[in-house]
Design a protein around this motif. Sequence first.
Motif, PDB file in Angstrom:
ATOM      1  N   LEU A  35       0.822  -1.196   0.000  1.00 39.99           N
ATOM      2  CA  LEU A  35       0.000   0.000   0.000  1.00 39.99           C
ATOM      3  C   LEU A  35       0.862   1.255   0.000  1.00 39.99           C
ATOM      4  O   LEU A  35       0.551   2.224  -0.712  1.00 39.99           O
ATOM      5  N   ARG A  36       1.942   1.237   0.749  1.00 41.38           N
ATOM      6  CA  ARG A  36       2.817   2.410   0.784  1.00 41.38           C
ATOM      7  C   ARG A  36       3.478   2.643  -0.573  1.00 41.38           C
ATOM      8  O   ARG A  36       3.572   3.784  -1.042  1.00 41.38           O
ATOM      9  N   SER A  39       0.863   3.927  -3.014  1.00 41.55           N
ATOM     10  CA  SER A  39       0.509   5.326  -2.756  1.00 41.55           C
ATOM     11  C   SER A  39       1.602   6.285  -3.229  1.00 41.55           C
ATOM     12  O   SER A  39       1.302   7.417  -3.633  1.00 41.55           O
ATOM     13  N   ARG A  40       2.871   5.828  -3.221  1.00 37.67           N
ATOM     14  CA  ARG A  40       3.978   6.665  -3.686  1.00 37.67           C
ATOM     15  C   ARG A  40       4.187   6.560  -5.195  1.00 37.67           C
ATOM     16  O   ARG A  40       4.932   7.351  -5.771  1.00 37.67           O
TER      17      ARG A  40
END
Length: 296
Positions: A35-36, A39-40
Amino acid sequence: MRELKVVGLEPDAKHVVLADPTTGDKFRIPVDDTLRAASRGDLARLGQIQIETASALRPREIQARIRAGASVEQVAEEAGIPLSKVERFAYPVLLERSRAAEMAQKGHPVRPDGPTVQTLLEIVSQAFRSRGHNLDDATWDAWRDDDGHWVAQLEWQAGRSTNAAHWRYQPDAHGGTIAALDDIAADLVDPDCGRPLRYLTPVYSSRDTDDTMETEPERFVAAPADAVVIDRQPEPADHEAHAAETARTIPVVADHEPDAAAATKPAASANKDKRGKPALPSWDDVLLGVRSNGRA
């Protein structure tokens, strides 16, 4: 695909709460590296995470397998992932292997008297020409062994068989050194690699030799035209002179008289040669009309 809206985080901050704007249904997803990275917008990291979660091999392990000589197809089959995901991590390692193979061709093979002046590529090219092979049809490759040394490989097709030679390549400031790892590699860098092939000669047994000696006809060498041929057989006149000389030199024994057979034996033997055949008159006797017994 339905779109969801982020509502917020749960109190433990380990999940993100999402909601469907049309139905009001709520969903949650864990807050993790995937997810990180998503998102980036970090696609490389996202692909690496996908491989780690979908396959039995991590990206570092995939590169280690490729560097050790495995192919992309072998790693993909072992990891159970598509080829495209393996190629993403294998590409820089494949470039490293190709560069090592090029450097190994410029290395100098080591012989008992020291490194050669010629490079591995020059020596192998001479060996291929002397044996009728085409080096352009061969392929070079390199990888690292368990000890961390580079191993260079030359593979070519000869008829229906596939041959491969392997050398250990040690880089240095002078182009590096090459050491053969198998018999094929040692034979290619041998200074006598262009020597003719050994042939087999028939082996005869003692029985075959005896039979050959018995059945082989005699060989006569013709004498030169100007050679002088000497006849070793004595003339008949020589036999008569020899018999007369022998009769004069034999001592006479006084204590007994020879019998009639013994008295006639020298006379009979005088008219015969050593082989027991009657002596032939000489040419002078024939011209003068002298008989063999000495009377005209």
